[in-house]
Design a protein around this motif. Sequence first.
Motif, PDB file in Angstrom:
ATOM      1  N   VAL A 156       0.835  -1.204   0.000  1.00 29.24           N
ATOM      2  CA  VAL A 156       0.000   0.000   0.000  1.00 29.24           C
ATOM      3  C   VAL A 156       0.872   1.257   0.000  1.00 29.24           C
ATOM      4  O   VAL A 156       0.619   2.208  -0.742  1.00 29.24           O
ATOM      5  CB  VAL A 156      -0.951  -0.021   1.219  1.00 29.24           C
ATOM      6  N   SER A 157       1.909   1.268   0.823  1.00 35.98           N
ATOM      7  CA  SER A 157       2.835   2.405   0.837  1.00 35.98           C
ATOM      8  C   SER A 157       3.528   2.551  -0.505  1.00 35.98           C
ATOM      9  O   SER A 157       3.765   3.665  -0.987  1.00 35.98           O
ATOM     10  CB  SER A 157       3.881   2.226   1.939  1.00 35.98           C
ATOM     11  N   CYS A 158       3.861   1.424  -1.125  1.00 41.48           N
ATOM     12  CA  CYS A 158       4.484   1.427  -2.443  1.00 41.48           C
ATOM     13  C   CYS A 158       3.557   2.078  -3.470  1.00 41.48           C
ATOM     14  O   CYS A 158       3.986   2.904  -4.280  1.00 41.48           O
ATOM     15  CB  CYS A 158       4.834   0.001  -2.849  1.00 41.48           C
ATOM     16  N   ALA A 159       2.274   1.710  -3.445  1.00 40.15           N
ATOM     17  CA  ALA A 159       1.302   2.274  -4.382  1.00 40.15           C
ATOM     18  C   ALA A 159       1.147   3.775  -4.169  1.00 40.15           C
ATOM     19  O   ALA A 159       1.096   4.557  -5.130  1.00 40.15           O
ATOM     20  CB  ALA A 159      -0.045   1.578  -4.216  1.00 40.15           C
ATOM     21  N   GLU A 160       1.075   4.188  -2.903  1.00 34.62           N
ATOM     22  CA  GLU A 160       0.905   5.609  -2.606  1.00 34.62           C
ATOM     23  C   GLU A 160       2.147   6.411  -2.993  1.00 34.62           C
ATOM     24  O   GLU A 160       2.046   7.531  -3.489  1.00 34.62           O
ATOM     25  CB  GLU A 160       0.573   5.778  -1.128  1.00 34.62           C
ATOM     26  N   SER A 161       3.324   5.834  -2.788  1.00 30.18           N
ATOM     27  CA  SER A 161       4.564   6.524  -3.141  1.00 30.18           C
ATOM     28  C   SER A 161       4.762   6.595  -4.651  1.00 30.18           C
ATOM     29  O   SER A 161       5.407   7.520  -5.154  1.00 30.18           O
ATOM     30  CB  SER A 161       5.765   5.816  -2.505  1.00 30.18           C
ATOM     31  N   SER A 162       4.206   5.627  -5.395  1.00 25.94           N
ATOM     32  CA  SER A 162       4.395   5.613  -6.849  1.00 25.94           C
ATOM     33  C   SER A 162       3.697   6.777  -7.535  1.00 25.94           C
ATOM     34  O   SER A 162       3.966   7.058  -8.703  1.00 25.94           O
ATOM     35  CB  SER A 162       3.889   4.289  -7.432  1.00 25.94           C
ATOM     36  N   GLY A 163       2.803   7.465  -6.813  1.00 26.00           N
ATOM     37  CA  GLY A 163       2.119   8.615  -7.392  1.00 26.00           C
ATOM     38  C   GLY A 163       3.048   9.755  -7.739  1.00 26.00           C
ATOM     39  O   GLY A 163       2.687  10.648  -8.515  1.00 26.00           O
ATOM     40  N   GLU A 164       4.263   9.758  -7.192  1.00 25.34           N
ATOM     41  CA  GLU A 164       5.219  10.808  -7.489  1.00 25.34           C
ATOM     42  C   GLU A 164       6.085  10.482  -8.710  1.00 25.34           C
ATOM     43  O   GLU A 164       6.894  11.299  -9.134  1.00 25.34           O
ATOM     44  CB  GLU A 164       6.117  11.058  -6.268  1.00 25.34           C
TER      45      GLU A 164
END
Length: 502
Positions: A156-164
């Motif tokens: 989940v953190s990976c998905a949220e961080s990939s937004g950048e």
Amino acid sequence: MFWGKKKEEDQQVVSEDVVDTAPPIDQKPFWQVIWPVLACGAGLFSDGYVNNVIGSVSTTLGLEYGDTYNNSNAASIVPAIAFAGTVVGQLFFGYLSDKWSRTNSLLISTIILIIFTALAAGSYYHNTAVGLFNILTAWRFFVGIGIGGEYPAGSVSCAESSGELKSGTRNTWFILFTNSMIDWGFVFGAFVPYVVAAAAHNSHFGTIWRTSLGIGVVFPLVLFVLRLKLKEPAEFSRNSMKHAKTPYLLIFRYYGFRLLIVSLIWFIYDFSAYSFSIYSSSILANIYGDSQVLTTIFGWNTVINLFYIPGTMLGAPISDRLGPRYTLILGQVLQAIVGFIMAGCYAKISHPSVVGAFAVVYGIFLSLGEVGPGNNIGLLAAKTCATGVRGQYYGIAAAFGKIGAFVGTYVFKHIKSSDNDPIKSAQYKFYVSSSLCIFASALALLLPHIDQDTITKEDANFRAYLESKGWDTRQLGLKKGESLESFPEESEDNTVPVSKAE
């Protein structure tokens, strides 16, 4: 039908043109942007390793203890028990990652994984075989809990961080640092026992399985050091419900049907994928009979697992081109076709003289599974839900997957012909798996389309839905010690209060 109709009514209140409430992202160096994605997602390498290596460990235990192991409950429980622990970890850390911290939950799960993987490698109980099997089972359960935390906290953190990351590449990078890591873990989980068996000259079975398990400590130990520098993802800081009362009834009405579909697809995929990966060395052993040494069986097992890699690596960019949903359907349909062909031809390719042909066809079957649900089911779970409850949503869906894996590793052993013909028994496994692929591809049609900015849009749409139901969205993103009285009323355009957006 009523539930589906009610759900549509609930979601009709959400405008498709909801204003993006996220502040503009500053340009950052590529390494600074990609590093959190890597550190959060790459822990799933351990999932692939410890779950796949146990297949070779089980084969080795069977050689070391003979019928004492092969005819015991441990022969089924040892390979599968980590999945039960993983379900517990996914549900527990899913809640913890939403209501406490993404990064701290990730660190705790990593520590659990390190400690109990080491204990599993050193399993011992008063020099009795049955006692050893029991203690190994116990440690593997706790290993599973550590693995479970990697899903809701790490992915989940990976998905949220990939937004950048750059638009048009976000799905690819997410896949490369999540599912591709699992697949590389599968490969190393097959290759390490091969190397250890070769070094031990196909004897000293205790050394082979203990060393193979113990090497699983190394990667999470390195990753733990990297994760000490992680910060909470920006999306989580803006939209979390950690200091708000979670409106579970509204969440269920909005996301219930979607979560059910994602969970069913994940269940079906893991039912086949993990079962085949764990029993691939056993399938090869059945082809060879008792005529071959461990290095030969483990060597071909490594070759088969290598086919996961082109599937996930080449399939990752397709998810950006076609979208995760259509890529999943494409992979599932193609996998089903190959599976049916393999079932029909199994009698001809299941001989030691043509084991190369078997490995290639079987490998293509596994590879297509990675192109489809392997790469995309986690992506769909991570991006079809709002940030405030993403950890729990993802954790529940992933838990269904691991329940599927647990059921599969148990059921696959009992999918056999009435006359116990090994050829027919293996054919039945491929018929069952291929039929499930077709069913899963049909379910995927019920999911929404995922684009590059889905996470931001999903947060905005869910915020609008909550507002339409009278839930005060100023609670989203509250920090410790803050209260609603700290902020003015929402502006007329229904965006986040200025004091919080800043």
